[in-house]
Design an enzyme around this catalytic site. Structure first.
Site, PDB file in Angstrom:
ATOM      1  CG  HIS A 172     -70.616 -25.603  47.643  1.00  0.00           C
ATOM      2  ND1 HIS A 172     -69.381 -26.634  46.786  1.00  0.00           N
ATOM      3  CD2 HIS A 172     -71.049 -26.498  47.522  1.00  0.00           C
ATOM      4  CE1 HIS A 172     -69.988 -28.299  46.974  1.00  0.00           C
ATOM      5  NE2 HIS A 172     -71.023 -28.094  47.764  1.00  0.00           N
ATOM      6  CD  GLU A 175     -87.306  -4.282  63.912  1.00  0.00           C
ATOM      7  OE1 GLU A 175     -86.856  -3.413  62.608  1.00  0.00           O
ATOM      8  OE2 GLU A 175     -88.317  -4.631  63.370  1.00  0.00           O
ATOM      9  CD  GLU A 188     -87.280   2.512  53.577  1.00  0.00           C
ATOM     10  OE1 GLU A 188     -88.293   3.460  53.986  1.00  0.00           O
ATOM     11  OE2 GLU A 188     -85.962   2.549  54.109  1.00  0.00           O
ATOM     12  N   GLY A 242     -94.807  -5.458  63.920  1.00  0.00           N
ATOM     13  CA  GLY A 242     -94.478  -5.520  62.494  1.00  0.00           C
ATOM     14  C   GLY A 242     -93.945  -6.604  61.838  1.00  0.00           C
ATOM     15  NE  ARG A 243     -89.458  -7.359  66.215  1.00  0.00           N
ATOM     16  CZ  ARG A 243     -89.912  -6.318  66.362  1.00  0.00           C
ATOM     17  NH1 ARG A 243     -89.851  -4.941  65.809  1.00  0.00           N
ATOM     18  NH2 ARG A 243     -89.333  -6.094  67.662  1.00  0.00           N
ATOM     19  CE  LYS A 263     -98.150  -2.218  64.052  1.00  0.00           C
ATOM     20  NZ  LYS A 263     -97.379  -2.738  65.604  1.00  0.00           N
ATOM     21  CE  LYS A 295     -87.785   3.633  60.361  1.00  0.00           C
ATOM     22  NZ  LYS A 295     -89.414   3.597  61.000  1.00  0.00           N
TER      23      LYS A 295
HETATM   24  O1  F6P Z   1     -87.571  -0.972  60.561  1.00  0.00           O
HETATM   25  C1  F6P Z   1     -88.363  -0.377  61.336  1.00  0.00           C
HETATM   26  C2  F6P Z   1     -89.879  -0.765  61.126  1.00  0.00           C
HETATM   27  O2  F6P Z   1     -90.650   0.076  61.956  1.00  0.00           O
HETATM   28  C3  F6P Z   1     -90.406  -2.501  61.805  1.00  0.00           C
HETATM   29  O3  F6P Z   1     -90.538  -3.059  62.467  1.00  0.00           O
HETATM   30  C4  F6P Z   1     -91.639  -3.019  60.055  1.00  0.00           C
HETATM   31  O4  F6P Z   1     -91.739  -4.476  60.334  1.00  0.00           O
HETATM   32  C5  F6P Z   1     -90.995  -2.005  59.190  1.00  0.00           C
HETATM   33  O5  F6P Z   1     -90.345  -0.956  60.069  1.00  0.00           O
HETATM   34  C6  F6P Z   1     -92.095  -1.847  58.221  1.00  0.00           C
HETATM   35  O6  F6P Z   1     -93.356  -0.788  59.225  1.00  0.00           O
HETATM   36  P1  F6P Z   1     -94.874  -0.198  58.494  1.00  0.00           P
HETATM   37  O7  F6P Z   1     -95.424  -1.938  58.373  1.00  0.00           O
HETATM   38  O8  F6P Z   1     -95.574   0.446  59.325  1.00  0.00           O
HETATM   39  O9  F6P Z   1     -94.453   0.133  57.179  1.00  0.00           O
END
Ligand code: F6P
Length: 530
Positions: A366, A335, A197, A249-250, A191, A495
């Site tokens: 199990h 979250e 990452e 995002g979620r 987003k 972060k």
């Molecule tokens: O973990 C925090 C967060 O902002 C989530 O809410 C989101 O889904 C994820 O990081 C990834 O964010 P982005 O889509 O901006 O890379």
């Protein structure tokens, strides 16, 4: 709200020792304490909720004006107050629905135009020589599409989809190994297009493609709200699918973040998924509270977590293809509602969202069901089962799966008394002190609550219903708790500290100012790093 919580707490204390099984002495309990929409049944009769408790729970909805907040959400009001944003993932599945206004402008033409572009692009990829799609994203840009791609495996007729999320080089290396860079499409799903990452993995994938004969100019796509950043990364605008900041995002798998799913199952399958979500939206907006699946799922959750004080909740889909669903719900719920303050900054009145965890049945049986049945903690369980599997030639597997699912909720409720355990031991030839000792280990307290969500078949439409059901459940819980379910400030501190630690780990800054434990761990890592 305090009086409402007090009423519920009193009801809990009055009924805590009551046998759930005894509630079935009243005829029709299963029908009265369940809700249905279309072919989907939510059975909460195996809980300690009775008519009085249900009324007191429903009073919470009215006290918190859930209906007003719901209408405000669907109507595009900025209900994400800490970020000043609307919350409109529902617009992404509002196919042929009414206009949705944000600041006076209808967002639907833009949503539908992007959806059309996604359809055309997905079709182009499915018709091309691309054999593999690698979705690089994390959190909401990974868990939803990864879960859904697994869930809808019987409907795959496109390229194979892979998902990379962790910044650990193991993840990208293990995924790219064995793929042909010339026939792989990389989707960078972020987003913000700043997530460390995702951007680290995206750069590694780009270098891999360049080194192995692929063309990042044509074989990279981006899903993001940040068009300037996708352009700076070198992805042509025609391969960029944008969305607005009113999609959290979620909650984002219904739009561009769902592109990998659309490529896997095709635009028609994706449309069916959207239709399922839309059907749940309409149900949530129109059904009376006691017949409303999201509302009742939320209220059962509130009863267990906030009133009874059970600290966790197990999500137990009896469907191997939903094995990622507990992970997905973990982010969705934890979250969203894992917060300590209400919208106005005051502390939440009761405990906030529970720990959500689980695994696909029968694997969990199990592994951790021992604790669920005989441990000292009560873990409310949310079972899910389809009436049909996708393997008619192996129908006996599905029958066995189903029998196990229903047996678990029955066992949790029924338990096994000491007398029954003694009788079993006696039948096995034991007597005296040894019988007594052995029998006690075989007692099940029972009276443990569970719910079951049942549906005909896990097809794209049903998956859409399930995901939207849980989204709205989280919404209802958040409104009742007074929480803003749509921000996530709790992820920021870690972060920030990771950013400040990176040069320390790289050896270009020292650990001055860090606590003794962190400094010592840095020292150990430096000492042992090659
Ligand atoms: O973990 C925090 C967060 O902002 C989530 O809410 C989101 O889904 C994820 O990081 C990834 O964010 P982005 O889509 O901006 O890379």
């Amino acid at each position: 709200m305090t009086q409402h919580w007090k009423t519920l707490t009193d009801l809990h204390h009055q009924t805590a020792d009551r046998s759930i099984l005894s509630l079935f002495d009243a005829p029709g309990r299963a029908g009265t304490f369940s809700a249905q929409t279309g072919d989907m049944l939510f059975d909460y009769s195996k809980t300690n909720i009775d008519a009085e408790t249900r009324s007191a729970l429903i009073a919470l909805l009215d006290a918190a004006d859930v209906a007003g907040r719901r209408d405000a959400m669907f109507g595009g009001a900025p209900i994400n107050e800490t970020e000043g944003r609307a919350v409109l993932h529902t617009a992404l599945r509002n196919l042929d629905g009414p206009a949705v206004l944000v600041d006076g402008a209808d967002v639907m033409p833009g949503v539908l135009a992007t959806l059309d572009r996604m359809r055309a692009y997905a079709t182009q990829i499915r018709d091309s020589a691309i054999t593999d799609v690698v979705n690089i994203g994390i959190g909401g840009s990974d868990l939803g599409p990864a879960m859904a791609v697994d869930a809808l495996a019987p409907y795959h007729d496109g390229p194979k989809c892979h998902f990379v999320s962790n910044v650990d080089a193991a993840h990208i290396s293990d995924t790219l190994r064995g793929l042909d860079a010339k026939t792989t499409l990389v989707i960078v799903a972020s987003k913000t297009f700043t997530t460390i990452e995702t951007m680290t993995n995206a750069r590694t994938a780009k270098a891999w493609m360049q080194e192995n004969g692929g063309d990042p100019g044509t074989q990279f796509a981006a899903l993001s709200t940040a068009a300037d950043k996708t352009a700076a990364f070198g992805i042509p605008a025609g391969q960029v699918f944008g969305f607005e900041d009113w999609v959290g995002g979620r909650y984002s798998m219904w739009g561009p973040i769902g592109l990998a799913l659309m490529i896997a199952v095709g635009p028609k399958g994706f449309d069916a998924f959207l239709r399922g979500g839309q059907a749940m939206d309409l149900h949530f907006q129109s059904a009376a509270w006691d017949e409303n699946l999201p509302a009742m799922l939320a209220l059962v959750g509130i009863w267990h977590a906030q009133v009874c004080g059970y600290g966790s909740r197990a999500v137990l889909p009896y469907d191997q293809r939903l094995s990622r669903l507990p992970d997905y719900f973990q982010q969705l719920e934890m979250e969203s509602n894992g917060k300590g303050v209400q919208m106005d900054g005051s502390p939440v009145e009761v405990s906030s969202g529970p720990v959500v965890w689980g695994a696909a049945g029968t694997n969990g049986q199990h592994a951790f069901y021992q604790l669920i049945h005989q441990g000292t903690r009560v873990v409310p369980c949310e079972f899910m089962i389809a009436a049909n599997g996708h393997e008619p030639d192996l129908a006996h597997h599905h029958q066995l799966l189903t029998a196990n699912c229903l047996a678990q909720s029955e066992a949790l409720m029924r338990g096994r008394s000491l007398e029954d355990a003694r009788a079993n031991m006696q039948a096995a030839g034991l007597a005296g002190a040894e019988l007594e000792r052995q029998a006690r280990h075989r007692v099940f307290a029972g009276n443990r609550p569970s719910t079951t969500l049942a549906y005909p078949l896990l097809d794209p439409f049903t998956l859409g219903q399930i995901v939207a059901l849980y989204e709205h459940r989280v919404f209802v819980e958040g409104v009742v708790l007074g929480i803003n379910s749509y921000d996530q400030w709790g992820v920021e501190l870690g972060k920030e500290l990771a950013t400040s630690l990176q040069p320390v780990i790289e050896g270009t800054a020292d650990a001055a100012g860090k606590d003794g434990s962190t400094a010592s761990l840095v020292g150990f890592i430096h000492q042992h790093s090659a």
